[in-house]
Structures are given as structure tokens and as C-alpha cells.
Scaffold this motif. Sequence first.
Motif, PDB file in Angstrom:
ATOM      1  N   MET A   1       0.879  -1.132   0.133  1.00 14.01           N
ATOM      2  CA  MET A   1       0.134   0.105  -0.058  1.00 14.01           C
ATOM      3  C   MET A   1       0.846   1.303  -0.003  1.00 14.01           C
ATOM      4  N   ILE A   2       0.448   1.991  -0.774  1.00 11.53           N
ATOM      5  CA  ILE A   2       1.310   3.488  -1.078  1.00 11.53           C
ATOM      6  C   ILE A   2       0.427   4.616  -0.734  1.00 11.53           C
ATOM      7  N   GLY A   3       1.074   5.498   0.168  1.00 11.22           N
ATOM      8  CA  GLY A   3       0.371   6.905   0.542  1.00 11.22           C
ATOM      9  C   GLY A   3       1.094   7.283   1.647  1.00 11.22           C
TER      10      GLY A   3
ATOM     11  N   GLU B   1     -15.739   3.029  -0.430  1.00 14.24           N
ATOM     12  CA  GLU B   1     -16.475   3.087  -1.964  1.00 14.24           C
ATOM     13  C   GLU B   1     -15.602   2.105  -2.675  1.00 14.24           C
ATOM     14  N   SER B   2     -16.062   1.659  -3.755  1.00  8.96           N
ATOM     15  CA  SER B   2     -15.548   0.869  -4.893  1.00  8.96           C
ATOM     16  C   SER B   2     -14.166   1.473  -5.453  1.00  8.96           C
ATOM     17  N   GLY B   3     -13.230   0.558  -5.282  1.00  8.53           N
ATOM     18  CA  GLY B   3     -11.839   0.722  -5.815  1.00  8.53           C
ATOM     19  C   GLY B   3     -11.015   1.408  -4.855  1.00  8.53           C
ATOM     20  N   THR B   4     -11.434   1.547  -3.461  1.00 11.41           N
ATOM     21  CA  THR B   4     -10.408   2.325  -2.815  1.00 11.41           C
ATOM     22  C   THR B   4      -9.460   1.408  -2.026  1.00 11.41           C
ATOM     23  N   GLY B   5      -9.389   0.268  -2.317  1.00  8.41           N
ATOM     24  CA  GLY B   5      -8.377  -0.701  -1.739  1.00  8.41           C
ATOM     25  C   GLY B   5      -8.608  -1.640  -0.720  1.00  8.41           C
ATOM     26  N   LYS B   6     -10.086  -1.922  -0.505  1.00  6.00           N
ATOM     27  CA  LYS B   6     -10.348  -2.813   0.296  1.00  6.00           C
ATOM     28  C   LYS B   6      -9.687  -4.106   0.693  1.00  6.00           C
ATOM     29  N   GLU B   7      -9.839  -4.691  -0.571  1.00  5.96           N
ATOM     30  CA  GLU B   7      -8.915  -6.069  -0.538  1.00  5.96           C
ATOM     31  C   GLU B   7      -7.463  -5.871  -0.033  1.00  5.96           C
ATOM     32  N   LEU B   8      -6.846  -4.863  -0.415  1.00  2.45           N
ATOM     33  CA  LEU B   8      -5.391  -4.627  -0.068  1.00  2.45           C
ATOM     34  C   LEU B   8      -5.343  -4.402   1.362  1.00  2.45           C
ATOM     35  N   VAL B   9      -6.381  -3.784   2.058  1.00  2.00           N
ATOM     36  CA  VAL B   9      -6.370  -3.513   3.379  1.00  2.00           C
ATOM     37  C   VAL B   9      -6.397  -5.018   3.947  1.00  2.00           C
TER      38      VAL B   9
ATOM     39  N   VAL C   1       1.579  10.746  -5.655  1.00  3.05           N
ATOM     40  CA  VAL C   1       2.433   9.726  -5.434  1.00  3.05           C
ATOM     41  C   VAL C   1       1.699   8.388  -6.137  1.00  3.05           C
ATOM     42  N   LEU C   2       0.641   8.109  -5.943  1.00  2.00           N
ATOM     43  CA  LEU C   2      -0.040   6.854  -6.351  1.00  2.00           C
ATOM     44  C   LEU C   2       0.165   6.872  -7.994  1.00  2.00           C
ATOM     45  N   ALA C   3      -0.047   8.196  -8.692  1.00  5.84           N
ATOM     46  CA  ALA C   3      -0.132   8.324  -9.939  1.00  5.84           C
ATOM     47  C   ALA C   3       1.188   7.783 -10.428  1.00  5.84           C
TER      48      ALA C   3
ATOM     49  N   ASN D   1     -12.179   5.968  -7.420  1.00  9.07           N
ATOM     50  CA  ASN D   1     -11.014   5.943  -6.585  1.00  9.07           C
ATOM     51  C   ASN D   1      -9.862   5.124  -7.266  1.00  9.07           C
ATOM     52  N   VAL D   2      -8.895   4.802  -6.389  1.00 12.42           N
ATOM     53  CA  VAL D   2      -7.600   4.240  -6.783  1.00 12.42           C
ATOM     54  C   VAL D   2      -7.595   3.259  -7.990  1.00 12.42           C
ATOM     55  N   ARG D   3      -8.785   2.567  -8.058  1.00 14.54           N
ATOM     56  CA  ARG D   3      -8.724   1.635  -9.036  1.00 14.54           C
ATOM     57  C   ARG D   3      -8.866   2.402 -10.611  1.00 14.54           C
ATOM     58  N   GLU D   4      -9.488   3.396 -10.422  1.00 11.55           N
ATOM     59  CA  GLU D   4      -9.784   4.311 -11.530  1.00 11.55           C
ATOM     60  C   GLU D   4      -8.632   5.103 -11.979  1.00 11.55           C
ATOM     61  N   LEU D   5      -7.764   5.634 -10.853  1.00  9.65           N
ATOM     62  CA  LEU D   5      -6.805   6.367 -11.234  1.00  9.65           C
ATOM     63  C   LEU D   5      -5.454   5.211 -11.675  1.00  9.65           C
ATOM     64  N   GLU D   6      -5.616   3.984 -11.290  1.00 10.59           N
ATOM     65  CA  GLU D   6      -4.413   2.866 -11.799  1.00 10.59           C
ATOM     66  C   GLU D   6      -4.894   2.818 -13.354  1.00 10.59           C
ATOM     67  N   ASN D   7      -6.171   2.623 -13.451  1.00  6.58           N
ATOM     68  CA  ASN D   7      -6.552   2.281 -15.129  1.00  6.58           C
ATOM     69  C   ASN D   7      -6.025   3.498 -15.977  1.00  6.58           C
TER      70      ASN D   7
HETATM   71  N1  LIG Z   1      -2.892   2.517  -1.378  1.00  7.85           N
HETATM   72  C1  LIG Z   1      -2.699   1.781  -2.341  1.00  7.85           C
HETATM   73  N2  LIG Z   1      -1.544   1.765  -2.835  1.00  7.85           N
HETATM   74  C2  LIG Z   1      -1.282   1.031  -4.254  1.00  7.85           C
HETATM   75  N3  LIG Z   1      -2.280   0.429  -4.906  1.00  7.85           N
HETATM   76  C3  LIG Z   1      -3.478   0.610  -4.066  1.00  7.85           C
HETATM   77  C4  LIG Z   1      -3.937   1.279  -3.269  1.00  7.85           C
HETATM   78  N4  LIG Z   1      -5.183   1.052  -2.898  1.00  7.85           N
HETATM   79  C5  LIG Z   1      -5.610   0.629  -4.030  1.00  7.85           C
HETATM   80  N5  LIG Z   1      -4.750   0.239  -4.793  1.00  7.85           N
HETATM   81  C6  LIG Z   1      -5.006  -0.643  -6.243  1.00  7.85           C
HETATM   82  O1  LIG Z   1      -6.321  -0.258  -6.495  1.00  7.85           O
HETATM   83  C7  LIG Z   1      -6.969  -1.497  -6.903  1.00  7.85           C
HETATM   84  C8  LIG Z   1      -8.204  -1.550  -6.276  1.00  7.85           C
HETATM   85  O2  LIG Z   1      -8.058  -2.087  -5.101  1.00  7.85           O
HETATM   86  P1  LIG Z   1      -9.079  -2.975  -4.264  1.00  7.85           P
HETATM   87  O3  LIG Z   1      -9.399  -4.191  -5.209  1.00  7.85           O
HETATM   88  O4  LIG Z   1      -8.349  -3.440  -3.112  1.00  7.85           O
HETATM   89  O5  LIG Z   1     -10.198  -2.196  -4.170  1.00  7.85           O
HETATM   90  P2  LIG Z   1     -11.631  -2.579  -3.522  1.00  7.85           P
HETATM   91  O6  LIG Z   1     -11.965  -1.635  -2.501  1.00  7.85           O
HETATM   92  O7  LIG Z   1     -11.677  -3.855  -2.941  1.00  7.85           O
HETATM   93  O8  LIG Z   1     -12.527  -2.660  -4.719  1.00  7.85           O
HETATM   94  P3  LIG Z   1     -14.137  -2.952  -4.978  1.00  7.85           P
HETATM   95  O9  LIG Z   1     -15.014  -2.341  -4.252  1.00  7.85           O
HETATM   96  O10 LIG Z   1     -14.344  -2.594  -6.412  1.00  7.85           O
HETATM   97  O11 LIG Z   1     -14.033  -4.339  -4.742  1.00  7.85           O
HETATM   98  C9  LIG Z   1      -6.063  -2.638  -6.958  1.00  7.85           C
HETATM   99  O12 LIG Z   1      -5.496  -2.674  -8.268  1.00  7.85           O
HETATM  100  C10 LIG Z   1      -4.975  -2.179  -5.860  1.00  7.85           C
HETATM  101  O13 LIG Z   1      -3.900  -2.788  -5.927  1.00  7.85           O
END
Ligand SMILES: Nc1ncnc2c1ncn2[C@@H]1O[C@H](COP(=O)(O)OP(=O)(O)OP(=O)(O)O)[C@@H](O)[C@H]1O
Length: 474
Positions: A149-151, A178-186, A329-331, A365-371
Motif C-alpha cells: 500500500m502506498i500513500g 467506496e468501490s476501488g478504494t483498496g479494501k482487498e489490499l487492506v 504519489v499513487l499516479a 477511486n484508486v482503481r480508476e486512477l490506476e486504469n
Molecule cells: N494505497 C494503495 N496503494 C497502491 N495500490 C492501491 C492502493 N489502494 C488501492 N490500490 C490498487 O487499486 C486497485 C483496487 O483496489 P482493491 O481491489 O483493493 O479495491 P476494493 O476496495 O476492494 O474495490 P471493490 O470495491 O471494487 O472491490 C487495486 O489494483 C489495488 O492494488
Amino acid sequence: MAEPGPPLATLLVADDDPAVRQSLERTLTREGYAVVLAPDGQAALERLQAGGVDLVLSDLKMPGLTGLELLREAKAVAPDVDVILLTAFGTVEEAVRAMKDGATDFLTKPFQRAQLTKVVRQALERRDLIAQNRALQKRLDDLLRQGNMIGTSPAFRKLMTLVQQVADSSATVLIQGESGTGKELVARAIHERSSRRNGPFIAVNCAALPETLLESELFGYEKGAFTGAGGRKEGRFELADGGTLFLDEIADLSAVTQPKILRVLQEGEFERVGGTRSLRVDVRIVTATNQDLATLVRDKRFREDLFYRLNVITIQVPSLREKHEDIPVLAQHFLRVYAAKNNRQLDGFTDEALGCLEAYSWPGNVRELENVVERAVVLARGARVEAGDLPDAVRERSVMLMRGGTPGPGGITVPEGVFQIRVGTPLAEVEARLLEETLRLNHGNKTLTAKMLGIDPKTVFRKLKQGEAEDAAP
Ligand SMILES: Nc1ncnc2c1ncn2[C@@H]1O[C@H](COP(=O)(O)OP(=O)(O)OP(=O)(O)O)[C@@H](O)[C@H]1O
Ligand SMILES: [Mg+2]
């Protein structure tokens, strides 16, 4: 003569002329370098492969492997080692070709001692700088990253502190955001920081499977439990024994499955589908949803008792808007990742492009930025990502207000009466649209609008007149 200290660097000299080899050896040794000699390209390549060489000086014309061939092979076996070519037949064309093929420098024989030592020193300095730069980049990355995780924003740090605090307890954790915020990463971060980190991390998406399949997926089944159950199968609860079970999209659990999960949580026991034997496992449960579970409970769409079991600890993952400072930073991080993946050399973003990224509201959120960054990396034609490489929605900083109640770019519905104003929008435009939207909200009632905006009703009339006049102007 200088004090014999440790050699500054190891130089490999390849030349078929013994007199040249000796002369170079003498000069370079006197400068404090360790020198190894090779009579031809093949020998040089073998010595290079053995390692420990910092810089190669090679004759251009040699029997067997020529200097240019050696250069190409050297780049393959030791890409970090620079090559300086020496030639008695120095022509501009050869120099250009050698530099294109990756030579660091070029020396035309006969050369002065001072010339030689200068070129060698510069090449080694350049190499040190590149190594330092890499080390710094890596340190920076390590500093910014906490696991995957980056931030650096306050909201991100707060999140990671909480993750650290809850990691070692065995309490169930509900991750909301919200969707794409990084919940799975957490969820993964919690597992990796817990004492269970060497155990399995098993993820199940509760929304992806129909009810009956989900049950056999979670609890496993016995032979003959249903048509097609040829053998016994372990479920995810069993597979996660000693580790963490991540139940994603928990709000989508059906009314039939909910009590079964509740039972495992309460009694720590379950049976395989079609089985009678009770199984016990040591599993830490982490769940996630992008819906508001409390609201679902109120609407009787989610069991209250299960909600309280899951919700022992809640982690709210902030939206990207709430950790705005992390956008650059994420970008930058995603740029590095996707540039490497796509074999692109990119030095970052232009100021304008970065401005667009920072001004955008990122409903995904982060997923959209990544895309968006991945796409930009593929599209970019310059040395840096430009505003033109970004999607229209992100680029159009002049897009002003999203009307409440209508879906925004990411399909997210903005609540009635909430506008998003992009950074950098001219104030006059903001004022005009704010007036318009507030009027709309009040069904055209100017007095109410004036009251809401804290201005005199006369001002509302005047501003509207002014707007009409401007609209009418050619
Ligand atoms: N802090 C972070 N640093 C680096 N990458 C991140 C960070 N947060 C999210 N991402 C990336 O953003 C994408 C979305 O993260 P993730 O799948 O964990 O989100 P989610 O909250 O589970 O989304 P959804 O609700 O759609 O399931 C992943 O590719 C993840 O690696
Ligand atoms: Mg997810």
C-alpha cells in the motif's frame, strides 16, 4: 607515485595489440584502477561474464568478435557495465553507430593520457550517479509503501495505524469503503501484519457465486452430497485454517447463507454440505463491502445479529478524494509499474497532466486512477505523460458542476444538492452555475434562493438579468 590504496574500479581492456594493452594498463594502473586485460573480444566477454568489472575499454577492430559485437553482447550479459570504444580509424559514422548501440563514449587513437583518464572518470561517475539514483528511488518507494500500500496523506497514515493495531487481535473486521478504494489490499495488509501471516489468506467473493455454490464453496461437501459431488471437497473455511478468511462483498450474502455464517462465528463449528460431522477451524474472519451495512440492517436486508458479529472492528477506507495528497504519489507509482510492464521510458507527468489528475474527483477511486495511468502510459508519445493522454472526463477541468441526483463519470450517484466543482474553474462560472443549481433546487423561487445563498434578492435578480444579457450577446 600515489599511495597504493584500494583500486578505484576494475577496468577491462580489450585490444589485440599487446603494445596498446600494456600502455593502457600502465596509465590506468597509475591512476589507481585495477586493470584486467583481454587479447580479443571473446576473451573479454568471458571475463565480463565472470563479474566484478566496472567498465570496459575495447578496441573497435579486433579479430573474431569486433568491438561493436562485443558491445552488443556485453549489454546482454552485463547491462550495467559501460563500454568505451577505442579506434584508430575513428570516423563520425562509426562513433554514431557505436553510441546508438549503447557505447558510453568513444576515443580516437592516438589519444592523450589526460583524454583517456577524463573519459574513464566521467563514465564511472555517471555509473555511480545512476546507481545512487536507483537506490534513492527504491528508498523513496520503500518509505512511501507499507507493504503493497502506498500513500503519505494523513488519512492514509491513520488507516495504516488502525490496520497495524487490529492485525494481531483475532476479532472479526468489517472493511467499508467506496468501490476501488483498496479494501482487498487492506484485508491482505491485516493478514500480513498478523501472527497468522505464515498461514493461508483465502478470499471468497460472496457476490460472484449463486447461493448453493457459495455454501459448498465455503463449507465444502461430502461425497454424494448432491448430483455431481463425486468426491469429498474441503471448503474455504477449512482451507483457511490457521490463517485469514476474507469474505468480500459481504452485503450480497443471501438470507439463507447469512445464518450459516453466523453459526460458524458464534460456535466456531460447521458441517460440510451433506455431512454430519462438526468441524472446527481456527480462522480469522475479515469482511468487506462497499454498501452501508447499517442501512441494510435497518431495511431488514441484512441480519442484525450477523452485522454485530462481523462489525466488532470497522475500518473505513477513505475515498481518494479524502486522501487527495496521495494522488501524485499513487499516479507516479502506477506510472512506474505500467511503464516497466509496457517497456516504456517515461519520466513522469507534465504539470498540466498532474493538475488534471489532482482536479478530478475519482468516483472509482484508486482503481480508476490506476486504469487511467495505465491507459496514458500506453498512449503517451512524449517523454512524459501529457494532459492529452488522459481521458476526456479527467482532462476537462472546465467541466464544472455535476448536478445532484445524476450519475457521475464513474456511475456514482451524487446526492441531490451536492455539486462537484473542479479546481481551477473560473470564479464567475462557479457563481453562475451555483446560482442556477440553487434556483433549480428551489424550483425557481428567487427569494428562497437569495436566502440560501446569503445574498439580497435584488442581487439574484440582477445577476440573472446580467446572465441573460450575456447569453443574448452575439
Ligand atoms: N494505497 C494503495 N496503494 C497502491 N495500490 C492501491 C492502493 N489502494 C488501492 N490500490 C490498487 O487499486 C486497485 C483496487 O483496489 P482493491 O481491489 O483493493 O479495491 P476494493 O476496495 O476492494 O474495490 P471493490 O470495491 O471494487 O472491490 C487495486 O489494483 C489495488 O492494488
Ligand atoms: Mg474488492
